[in-house]
Scaffold this active site. Structure first.
Site, short mmCIF file in Angstrom:
data_model
loop_
_atom_site.label_atom_id
_atom_site.label_comp_id
_atom_site.label_asym_id
_atom_site.label_seq_id
_atom_site.Cartn_x
_atom_site.Cartn_y
_atom_site.Cartn_z
N ALA B 73 0.77 -1.29 0.01
CA ALA B 73 -0.28 -0.26 0.16
C ALA B 73 0.87 1.14 0.02
O ALA B 73 0.37 2.35 -0.52
CB ALA B 73 -0.86 -0.04 1.07
N ASN B 153 -6.40 3.34 10.67
CA ASN B 153 -5.61 2.09 11.06
C ASN B 153 -5.01 1.66 12.17
O ASN B 153 -4.92 1.34 13.18
CB ASN B 153 -3.92 2.16 10.12
CG ASN B 153 -3.05 3.83 10.17
OD1 ASN B 153 -3.48 4.41 9.99
ND2 ASN B 153 -2.30 3.68 10.73
N GLN B 181 -7.14 -0.30 5.78
CA GLN B 181 -7.56 -1.12 6.89
C GLN B 181 -9.07 -1.44 6.98
O GLN B 181 -9.64 -2.66 7.38
CB GLN B 181 -7.59 -0.50 8.24
CG GLN B 181 -6.38 0.49 8.37
CD GLN B 181 -4.83 -1.31 9.06
OE1 GLN B 181 -6.12 -1.83 9.35
NE2 GLN B 181 -4.01 -0.64 8.89
N SER B 201 -4.02 -3.64 0.33
CA SER B 201 -2.63 -4.58 0.84
C SER B 201 -3.40 -6.08 1.26
O SER B 201 -4.01 -6.49 1.99
CB SER B 201 -1.30 -4.28 1.40
OG SER B 201 -0.16 -4.56 2.06
N THR B 242 9.55 -7.17 -12.76
CA THR B 242 8.90 -8.50 -12.59
C THR B 242 8.34 -8.60 -11.73
O THR B 242 8.30 -8.64 -10.43
CB THR B 242 10.43 -8.99 -12.52
OG1 THR B 242 11.00 -9.07 -13.11
CG2 THR B 242 9.91 -11.24 -12.81
N CYS B 328 6.54 7.25 23.94
CA CYS B 328 7.35 6.61 24.96
C CYS B 328 7.71 4.50 23.91
O CYS B 328 8.41 4.13 24.07
CB CYS B 328 7.61 5.72 26.23
SG CYS B 328 7.56 7.09 26.89
#
Lengths: 142, 404
Positions: B73, B153, B181, B201, B242, B328
């Site tokens: 994606a 996402n 998603q 994707s 390819t 974090c």
């Protein structure tokens, strides 16, 4: 991200979590950090005014595992030290003891700030109790 | 129940064994180059690629000629946005996107800005959706592309793509949507969405990593793209290189399975997600859902556990794989820009956990996660100065914090 065994130990078995009475003149409270930065530490010391020795230390921390471990370790080190000895604790001592990676150094800095803030608060209260004008020592002479 | 538990299906998904089985012959036996037109090895590969193209097209309601295979994606988003910007430069140089897009869209737009394009980043409302009025107001006679994701996402929020597509069509502007998603999880149809370009994707819906597709509309209007990778002119000249035959076969098989099983699977996951949500709410106070619950992927939950920092939460549930919007956990040390865009405050962004349920999530796992999280949140709140202050009646927003 892998944590050191010592960080994990302090996270899982934090030493000295809790609160001391804020109003007690022998108790100094330091509150540092900010919620929007992702860490806030509250560190408290209870000092024996006759000896200047820290009898008890407590903390509460909102923050990552390294922040919790830094403050937990700080309370462990503070107990039994004099106020002046406590002020000598450097953030790098905490970094070394906990093997903190570079991205977590700010956690140790925060712990050092918390110690200094707690002791400053204790000293301010002592001054006030003695009746000395507030802030008498706030401006050191040049 | 096996530990650790995987509940991060938005990051990636395992390859379905049926997908893997379909792929295997194309590594060793039918290993031909799909572009080899003069022998049986090439024909077998090409046949497999074309079958996969049919499955992908069928999943999104497209014509087979409208499906271009890519490496994933990120490449699809780059090709769609840069390809349009370059091809339609004479017509205009203005693009519209939104602040909660994936970095593959945002950073592509930023690159184009450096090259002279103008980009409008629409804000989102509290529920995570853009305002259609904002969109209309942002359109100028120089606007050539609107790129708005189908589902986010992090928070799983579904944008009103059909309405966005209708506005784009009415104004004669192309509409691209990053549907990574959503495809394979909820019904998505290129004509219902009125989309001209769609990125997807394989590894987000039980296919392999490293392969994806870009839908490029061929009629009403016929979308032209300036190719971004030059070479042998594969994929109708839009994407040389390819073809990744085993990967494409895997994408096709994943698409076929998704089409067959989506309805039952999404309902099952919705049930589990709702169970997770309800049980957490029963056990804990002051937890907040980030983004719309109504317009949301059925397998997503994103919750902020107030007064508890996300990374320390993750540490406490180290046998459960989830993500946090906390600073974090990311290299940037900035909390999630998606959660910040909702306007909930950085402190809640730092306290967030994203749950992504998937094909192999069980009720037992959900219950385990609830129990574990409940005890960790309670333990960390006992340790939280913020929780203590709130219980003492202190308004945290009125505190003077020492930022560092």
């Amino acid at each position: 991200m892998a944590y050191s065994d010592k960080v994990i130990d302090h996270y899982e078995n934090p030493r000295n979590v809790g609160s001391l009475p804020k109003g007690d003149t022998n108790v100094g409270t330091g509150l540092v950090g900010a919620p929007e930065c992702g860490d806030v530490m509250k560190l408290q010391v209870k000092v024996n005014p006759d000896t200047g020795v820290i009898d008890d230390a407590k903390f509460k921390t909102f923050g990552c595992g390294s922040a919790i471990a830094s403050s937990s370790l700080a309370t462990e080190w503070l107990k039994g030290k004099t106020v002046d000895e406590a002020l000598a604790i450097k953030n790098t001592d905490i970094v070394n003891e906990l093997s903190l990676p570079p991205v977590k150094i700010h956690c140790s800095v925060l712990a050092e700030d918390a110690i200094k803030a707690a002791i400053a608060d204790y000293r301010k209260k002592q001054e006030e109790q003695k009746g000395a004008p507030v802030g008498a020592h706030a401006q050191p002479s040049a | 129940m096996k530990l650790p538990i995987y509940m991060d299906y938005h990051a990636t998904t395992p390859v379905d064994p049926r997908v893997l089985e379909a792929m295997l012959p194309y590594f060793t036996q039918d290993f031909g180059n799909a572009a080899s037109r003069n022998h049986a090895f090439g024909w077998a590969a090409e046949e497999a690629v074309e079958e996969a193209r049919q499955h992908v097209a069928a999943l999104i309601g497209a014509n087979v000629k409208e499906v271009i295979f890519t490496s994933g994606a990120t490449e699809s988003n780059n090709l769609a946005i840069k390809g349009v910007a370059e091809m339609y430069r004479e017509k205009g140089t203005h693009l519209i996107t939104c602040v909660t897009e994936h970095k593959a869209v945002i950073d592509t737009c930023k690159k184009l800005e450096k090259q002279g394009a103008r980009v409008t980043y629409l804000p989102v409302q509290k529920d995570g959706r853009i305002s259609l009025d904002d969109l209309r107001a942002a359109i100028t006679d120089k606007t050539i592309l609107i790129t708005i994701m189908t589902a986010n996402n992090e928070i799983g929020v579904l944008q009103p793509v059909a309405e966005i597509g209708a506005i784009a069509k009415e104004k004669g502007i192309l509409f691209h949507t990053d549907a990574v998603q959503a495809v394979g999880k909820v019904p998505f149809d290129v004509n219902q969405a009125k989309a001209d370009l769609v990125s997807l994707s394989a590894h987000k819906f039980y296919g392999p990593k490293g392969v994806g597709a870009l839908y490029v509309r061929r009629r009403n209007p016929r979308v032209l793209l300036a190719e971004q990778i030059n070479g042998g002119g594969h994929e109708r000249g839009m994407r040389s290189g390819t073809l990744n035959v085993p990967g494409i076969v895997g994408l096709g098989k994943a698409a076929q399975i998704a089409k067959q099983e989506m309805a039952t699977e999404s309902e099952r996951l919705r049930g589990l997600r709702d169970r997770l949500n309800q049980k957490l709410h029963q056990n804990l106070d002051e937890i907040y859902i980030n983004g719309s619950m109504e317009h949301r992927l059925p397998h997503n939950l994103n919750i902020s556990f107030a007064y508890v920092e996300g990374e320390s939460l993750l540490m406490g549930i180290n046998d459960v794989a989830v993500s946090s919007g906390s600073a974090c956990t990311s290299a940037s040390l900035e909390p999630s820009y998606v959660l910040k865009a909702l306007g909930a405050g950085d402190d809640l962004a730092h306290s967030s956990i994203r749950f992504g349920l998937g094909r192999w999530t069980t009720e037992e796992e959900v219950d385990y996660v609830v129990e574990k999280l409940t005890s960790v949140v309670r333990r960390l709140r006992e340790m939280s100065p913020l929780y203590e202050m709130v219980k003492e009646g202190i308004d945290l927003s009125k505190m003077q914090w020492v930022t560092h």
